[in-house]
Design a protein around this motif. Structure first.
Motif, PDB file in Angstrom:
ATOM      1  N   ARG A  86       0.773  -1.003  -0.227  1.00  0.00           N
ATOM      2  CA  ARG A  86       0.052   0.268  -0.076  1.00  0.00           C
ATOM      3  C   ARG A  86       0.897   1.433  -0.038  1.00  0.00           C
ATOM      4  NH1 ARG A  86      -4.170  -2.152   4.295  1.00  0.00           N
ATOM      5  NH2 ARG A  86      -5.499  -2.937   3.262  1.00  0.00           N
ATOM      6  N   ALA A  87       1.462   1.354   0.951  1.00  0.00           N
ATOM      7  CA  ALA A  87       2.835   2.555   0.916  1.00  0.00           C
ATOM      8  C   ALA A  87       3.605   2.650  -0.246  1.00  0.00           C
ATOM      9  CB  ALA A  87       3.918   2.362   1.952  1.00  0.00           C
ATOM     10  N   LYS A  88       3.532   1.633  -1.483  1.00  0.00           N
ATOM     11  CA  LYS A  88       4.049   1.645  -2.696  1.00  0.00           C
ATOM     12  C   LYS A  88       2.899   3.035  -3.595  1.00  0.00           C
ATOM     13  CE  LYS A  88       7.672  -2.377  -2.834  1.00  0.00           C
ATOM     14  NZ  LYS A  88       8.061  -2.829  -2.922  1.00  0.00           N
ATOM     15  N   GLY A  89       1.800   2.710  -3.040  1.00  0.00           N
ATOM     16  CA  GLY A  89       0.905   3.223  -3.899  1.00  0.00           C
ATOM     17  C   GLY A  89       0.030   2.626  -4.766  1.00  0.00           C
ATOM     18  N   LEU A  90      -0.283   1.212  -4.756  1.00  0.00           N
ATOM     19  CA  LEU A  90      -0.152  -0.116  -5.316  1.00  0.00           C
ATOM     20  C   LEU A  90      -2.147  -0.335  -5.114  1.00  0.00           C
ATOM     21  CD1 LEU A  90       1.392  -3.450  -5.102  1.00  0.00           C
ATOM     22  CD2 LEU A  90       1.300  -1.899  -6.489  1.00  0.00           C
ATOM     23  N   GLU A  91      -2.727  -0.207  -6.371  1.00  0.00           N
ATOM     24  CA  GLU A  91      -4.396  -0.094  -6.141  1.00  0.00           C
ATOM     25  C   GLU A  91      -4.772  -1.344  -5.136  1.00  0.00           C
ATOM     26  OE1 GLU A  91      -5.867  -0.896 -10.427  1.00  0.00           O
ATOM     27  OE2 GLU A  91      -5.208   0.216 -11.038  1.00  0.00           O
ATOM     28  N   GLU A  92      -5.549  -0.318  -4.258  1.00  0.00           N
ATOM     29  CA  GLU A  92      -6.256  -1.672  -3.466  1.00  0.00           C
ATOM     30  C   GLU A  92      -7.058  -3.346  -4.065  1.00  0.00           C
ATOM     31  OE1 GLU A  92      -7.278  -2.267   0.371  1.00  0.00           O
ATOM     32  OE2 GLU A  92      -5.584  -0.921   0.023  1.00  0.00           O
ATOM     33  N   ARG A  93      -7.265  -3.106  -5.213  1.00  0.00           N
ATOM     34  CA  ARG A  93      -7.686  -4.455  -5.673  1.00  0.00           C
ATOM     35  C   ARG A  93      -6.746  -5.284  -6.321  1.00  0.00           C
ATOM     36  NH1 ARG A  93      -7.494  -6.405 -10.816  1.00  0.00           N
ATOM     37  NH2 ARG A  93      -7.246  -4.230 -11.257  1.00  0.00           N
ATOM     38  N   VAL A 136      -3.978  -5.026  -4.108  1.00  0.00           N
ATOM     39  CA  VAL A 136      -3.129  -5.170  -2.755  1.00  0.00           C
ATOM     40  C   VAL A 136      -3.962  -6.396  -2.543  1.00  0.00           C
ATOM     41  CG1 VAL A 136      -3.301  -4.800  -0.255  1.00  0.00           C
ATOM     42  CG2 VAL A 136      -2.002  -3.457  -2.245  1.00  0.00           C
ATOM     43  N   VAL A 137      -5.265  -6.388  -2.481  1.00  0.00           N
ATOM     44  CA  VAL A 137      -5.827  -7.539  -1.657  1.00  0.00           C
ATOM     45  C   VAL A 137      -6.349  -9.157  -2.320  1.00  0.00           C
ATOM     46  CG1 VAL A 137      -8.650  -8.006  -1.417  1.00  0.00           C
ATOM     47  CG2 VAL A 137      -7.474  -5.705  -0.631  1.00  0.00           C
ATOM     48  N   VAL A 138      -6.284  -8.913  -4.016  1.00  0.00           N
ATOM     49  CA  VAL A 138      -6.597 -10.108  -4.485  1.00  0.00           C
ATOM     50  C   VAL A 138      -4.954 -11.460  -4.935  1.00  0.00           C
ATOM     51  CG1 VAL A 138      -7.015 -11.085  -6.637  1.00  0.00           C
ATOM     52  CG2 VAL A 138      -8.097  -9.211  -5.684  1.00  0.00           C
ATOM     53  N   LYS A 139      -4.175  -9.236  -5.275  1.00  0.00           N
ATOM     54  CA  LYS A 139      -2.843 -10.610  -5.214  1.00  0.00           C
ATOM     55  C   LYS A 139      -1.759 -10.858  -4.548  1.00  0.00           C
ATOM     56  CE  LYS A 139       1.087  -9.579  -8.071  1.00  0.00           C
ATOM     57  NZ  LYS A 139       1.594  -9.078  -9.329  1.00  0.00           N
ATOM     58  N   HIS A 140      -1.877 -10.046  -3.484  1.00  0.00           N
ATOM     59  CA  HIS A 140      -1.696  -9.842  -1.855  1.00  0.00           C
ATOM     60  C   HIS A 140      -1.737 -11.297  -0.853  1.00  0.00           C
ATOM     61  CE1 HIS A 140       2.028  -8.063  -4.426  1.00  0.00           C
ATOM     62  NE2 HIS A 140       1.747  -7.275  -4.714  1.00  0.00           N
ATOM     63  N   GLY A 141      -2.881 -10.065  -0.610  1.00  0.00           N
ATOM     64  CA  GLY A 141      -3.971 -10.938   0.155  1.00  0.00           C
ATOM     65  C   GLY A 141      -4.207 -11.906  -0.364  1.00  0.00           C
ATOM     66  N   LEU A 142      -4.721 -12.274  -0.799  1.00  0.00           N
ATOM     67  CA  LEU A 142      -6.345 -13.345  -1.069  1.00  0.00           C
ATOM     68  C   LEU A 142      -5.373 -14.537  -1.681  1.00  0.00           C
ATOM     69  CD1 LEU A 142      -8.437 -14.523  -1.278  1.00  0.00           C
ATOM     70  CD2 LEU A 142      -8.597 -13.788  -3.839  1.00  0.00           C
ATOM     71  N   ARG A 143      -4.082 -14.461  -1.965  1.00  0.00           N
ATOM     72  CA  ARG A 143      -3.077 -15.465  -2.702  1.00  0.00           C
ATOM     73  C   ARG A 143      -2.947 -16.085  -1.563  1.00  0.00           C
ATOM     74  NH1 ARG A 143       1.582 -14.822  -7.200  1.00  0.00           N
ATOM     75  NH2 ARG A 143       2.335 -16.863  -7.745  1.00  0.00           N
ATOM     76  N   ALA A 144      -1.929 -14.952  -0.944  1.00  0.00           N
ATOM     77  CA  ALA A 144      -1.699 -16.041   0.696  1.00  0.00           C
ATOM     78  C   ALA A 144      -2.692 -16.155   1.265  1.00  0.00           C
ATOM     79  CB  ALA A 144      -0.703 -15.079   1.842  1.00  0.00           C
TER      80      ALA A 144
END
Length: 329
Positions: free
Chosen positions: A232-239, A241-249
């Motif tokens: 999020r600090a890098k400015g990635l879209e929330e979608r 962040v949620v799908v690629k980083h959060g949901l994947r893990a």
């Protein structure tokens, strides 16, 4: 990746051999250890009040008088190349793959299983799609809206879905909406789907509730990690962040549970098929148990074990695709 796949396939083949040996031992060794004699094992194939000479002939023709390792070898060989039984004046041929021959109905087991696999497969695949999509989606939204009305309501419904037994929800659905007969997909895709809507929803209610709670717990843990704050600090879209980083893990434990749940359903959704009068593998296994038809039970057991091993293999491969560290372990 290729080396990892070869290792997992080799391990799956070995596991299938172990499962076949254990299954054979359960049905042929355990009864002997429990005090059952070869005569009593052979008597179940010749009806009531059998003649001793007939029992002796059955033991010889079925190989029950041979050592267990030879019986097991003939059993595995029959699955690969077929088998021939000398039961009566004429030999009986069981074509490969021979998962047994029912001397009570004088039919091969494998063709009967093949006829019932489409019913169980249709039931399992449709329900799996519904429960995975709905369960994961509800779990993600509940985690992102923690403490909201949607979160409290969805988790309350999920708790009720997990708590209610399958036979209760199935009978309640039948009482409210009635029941229709299974229609093969080849006859009419629309009627096929219509005949399966109620069983799909009944199964999905239980599993989607469990998956929603697991996904919510996984997402709450994952979204609090340091790498999520960094993304999020890098400015990635929330979608992303949620799908690629959060949901994947968070999907890692979900994939494991899904593989087991789906494999067990492929082995036969016993309660659901019984409630809705579907003639799938589960109903076939129940019929074999009630009729004391040992080959039927053994055939379903082996096919169900095959599905479980294959689904576990696929789960391992999906793990390797999601997390590269698995391939190196």
């Amino acid at each position: 990746m290729a080396a990892y796949i070869i290792r997992r396939v080799f391990a799956a083949v070995l596991l299938l051999l172990v499962v076949s040996a254990v299954t054979f031992a359960i049905f042929f060794l355990v009864p002997r250890l429990g005090g059952q004699t070869l005569d009593s094992m052979a008597a179940q194939y010749v009806g009531k009040s059998p003649d001793p000479d007939v029992i002796a002939a059955v033991k010889k023709n079925l190989g029950l008088d041979q050592p267990l390792y030879l019986q097991y070898w003939h059993f595995v060989k029959g699955i690969v190349v077929g088998a021939e039984y000398q039961f009566g004046p004429d030999p009986v041929t069981c074509n490969a793959p021979c998962f047994g021959y029912s001397f009570k109905t004088h039919t091969e087991i494998w063709p009967q299983i093949v006829d019932r696999i489409p019913v169980t497969l249709s039931l399992a695949v449709g329900a799996a799609v519904i429960w995975v999509v709905s369960g994961v989606a509800i779990g993600v939204v509940s985690a992102l809206k923690r403490g909201s009305v949607f979160d409290r309501l969805s988790m309350g419904v999920a708790l009720a879905g997990v708590s209610l037994p399958m036979f209760f929800t199935g009978l309640a659905v039948l009482a409210l909406f009635g029941n229709g007969e299974y229609v093969p997909f080849a006859d009419s895709p629309l009627e096929w789907a219509g005949s399966l809507v109620l069983p799909w929803c009944t199964l999905a209610l239980l599993y989607s509730a469990l998956y929603a709670r697991l996904t919510r717990a996984g997402m709450l843990e994952t979204m609090g990690e340091d790498y999520i704050r960094t993304a999020r600090a890098k400015g990635l879209e929330e979608r992303k962040v949620v799908v690629k980083h959060g949901l994947r893990a968070a999907l890692t434990p979900i994939i494991t549970i899904f593989g087991m749940d789906f494999a067990l359903l492929l082995g036969g959704a016993v309660i659901t098929e019984t409630v809705f009068s579907f003639q799938g593998m589960g109903a076939f296994a129940i019929k074999g148990v009630t009729e004391a038809d040992l080959p039927k039970v053994m055939g379903v057991t082996l096919v169900a074990a095959f599905f479980i091993v294959i689904c576990n293999l696929l789960v391992d491969l999906v793990y390797a695709a999601i997390d590269p560290r698995v391939r190196l372990s």
